[in-house]
Design a protein around this motif. Structure first.
Motif, PDB file in Angstrom:
ATOM      1  N   GLU A  48      10.873  -3.786  -4.676  1.00  0.00           N
ATOM      2  CA  GLU A  48       9.617  -4.441  -4.340  1.00  0.00           C
ATOM      3  C   GLU A  48       8.636  -3.380  -3.831  1.00  0.00           C
ATOM      4  O   GLU A  48       8.983  -2.205  -3.689  1.00  0.00           O
ATOM      5  N   GLN A  49       7.417  -3.788  -3.547  1.00  0.00           N
ATOM      6  CA  GLN A  49       6.460  -2.926  -2.866  1.00  0.00           C
ATOM      7  C   GLN A  49       6.833  -2.954  -1.381  1.00  0.00           C
ATOM      8  O   GLN A  49       6.632  -3.951  -0.697  1.00  0.00           O
TER       9      GLN A  49
ATOM     10  N   PHE B  20       0.543  -3.865 -10.010  1.00  0.00           N
ATOM     11  CA  PHE B  20       0.533  -4.421  -8.664  1.00  0.00           C
ATOM     12  C   PHE B  20      -0.862  -4.299  -8.072  1.00  0.00           C
ATOM     13  O   PHE B  20      -1.713  -3.565  -8.573  1.00  0.00           O
ATOM     14  N   GLU B  21      -1.092  -5.034  -7.008  1.00  0.00           N
ATOM     15  CA  GLU B  21      -2.378  -5.000  -6.327  1.00  0.00           C
ATOM     16  C   GLU B  21      -2.228  -4.321  -4.978  1.00  0.00           C
ATOM     17  O   GLU B  21      -1.200  -4.450  -4.311  1.00  0.00           O
TER      18      GLU B  21
ATOM     19  N   GLU C 220      -6.282  -3.278 -10.022  1.00  0.00           N
ATOM     20  CA  GLU C 220      -4.833  -3.274  -9.893  1.00  0.00           C
ATOM     21  C   GLU C 220      -4.251  -1.949 -10.376  1.00  0.00           C
ATOM     22  O   GLU C 220      -4.796  -1.288 -11.246  1.00  0.00           O
TER      23      GLU C 220
ATOM     24  N   THR D 270      -1.858 -13.229 -13.820  1.00  0.00           N
ATOM     25  CA  THR D 270      -2.491 -13.266 -12.502  1.00  0.00           C
ATOM     26  C   THR D 270      -1.515 -13.673 -11.406  1.00  0.00           C
ATOM     27  O   THR D 270      -1.913 -13.910 -10.285  1.00  0.00           O
ATOM     28  N   GLN D 271      -0.237 -13.745 -11.735  1.00  0.00           N
ATOM     29  CA  GLN D 271       0.756 -14.172 -10.757  1.00  0.00           C
ATOM     30  C   GLN D 271       0.917 -13.139  -9.645  1.00  0.00           C
ATOM     31  O   GLN D 271       0.602 -11.962  -9.810  1.00  0.00           O
ATOM     32  N   GLU D 272       1.414 -13.591  -8.497  1.00  0.00           N
ATOM     33  CA  GLU D 272       1.661 -12.690  -7.386  1.00  0.00           C
ATOM     34  C   GLU D 272       2.912 -11.858  -7.651  1.00  0.00           C
ATOM     35  O   GLU D 272       3.770 -12.222  -8.450  1.00  0.00           O
ATOM     36  N   GLY D 273       2.999 -10.738  -6.944  1.00  0.00           N
ATOM     37  CA  GLY D 273       4.172  -9.887  -7.081  1.00  0.00           C
ATOM     38  C   GLY D 273       4.025  -8.875  -8.201  1.00  0.00           C
ATOM     39  O   GLY D 273       2.977  -8.760  -8.845  1.00  0.00           O
TER      40      GLY D 273
ATOM     41  N   GLN E 153       4.486  -7.073 -11.786  1.00  0.00           N
ATOM     42  CA  GLN E 153       4.552  -7.462 -13.194  1.00  0.00           C
ATOM     43  C   GLN E 153       4.893  -6.219 -14.011  1.00  0.00           C
ATOM     44  O   GLN E 153       4.489  -5.115 -13.659  1.00  0.00           O
TER      45      GLN E 153
END
Length: 215
Positions: A32-33, A158-159, A166, A200-203, A205
């Motif tokens: 993960e981030q 990621f953002e 992004e 546009t989903q979170e997390g 990609q």
């Protein structure tokens, strides 16, 4: 004779049902981030086989408020010890930039063949590596496991508040020239599907491009 057949059949069942035998460990593994004291990091590992031997590329993207962006790059060999894999680096370097989007410049190369990382699984089935590349985080879980596409450009999107847009970062991305990816990773189906636009989903990609000579 019957006893021999029974023992042999049981051995085959164990071989087939053991996930470390039934499924190749080649592929892409991402964390993960993860927050750090002064920013965050993302860790990615690519495991592949050439001429019967296993190798890996490991990359760690790091952001620190005081220093900007760093990319840590390790390449090395993979061996097995029991149920785990041992990742031993043979060449290591760090690249850096103060502004996202600018080409990262080589900061330094350093000796790292004395290091070793252990990659295994927890009871939950999640993969975990003993520590991040520079030791900032211990026992790093790698929840994203993507099908092997050795040598193909693969990126995580990621953002982050430090970016105007992004981030796109990953493996073998040189020479893409702004091209759209050809495949997107579907986490629910655990497979690559044709690219139909950035989601546009979170997390995190994940996207994949077709390999070309310029990559």
């Amino acid at each position: 004779m019957h006893k021999f057949l029974i023992v042999g059949f049981v051995a085959l069942i164990i071989f087939w049902t053991n996930p470390n035998h039934a499924k190749s460990l080649e592929g892409l593994y991402f964390s993960e981030q993860l927050p750090t004291e002064n920013g965050y990091l993302i860790l990615g590992i690519e495991i592949f086989t050439e001429k019967g031997k296993s190798f890996y590329n490991a990359q760690e993207l790091r952001f620190q408020n005081s220093r900007g962006w760093e990319e840590v790059l390790f390449v090395g060999k993979v061996t097995r010890e029991g149920q785990d894999l041992l990742l031993t680096p043979e060449a290591c370097q760090i690249r850096a930039t103060d502004t996202w989007g600018k080409k990262m410049a080589l900061l330094r190369r350093f000796d790292c063949d004395h290091l070793q990382f252990r990659l295994g699984t927890r009871e939950s089935g999640l993969f975990v590596i003993s520590e991040s590349l520079l030791g900032t985080r211990k026992e790093v879980i790698l929840p994203y496991v993507l099908d092997p596409v050795a040598g193909n450009p693969v990126a995580v999107r990621f953002e982050a508040p430090q970016m105007t847009t992004e981030g796109i970062w990953g493996f073998h991305l040189n020479g893409l020239g702004g091209k759209n990816p050809e495949w997107a990773w579907n986490p629910s189906k655990q497979k690559w599907e044709p690219f139909q636009g950035y989601r546009t989903q979170e997390g995190l990609q994940f996207y994949r491009w077709k390999r070309t000579f310029s990559n």
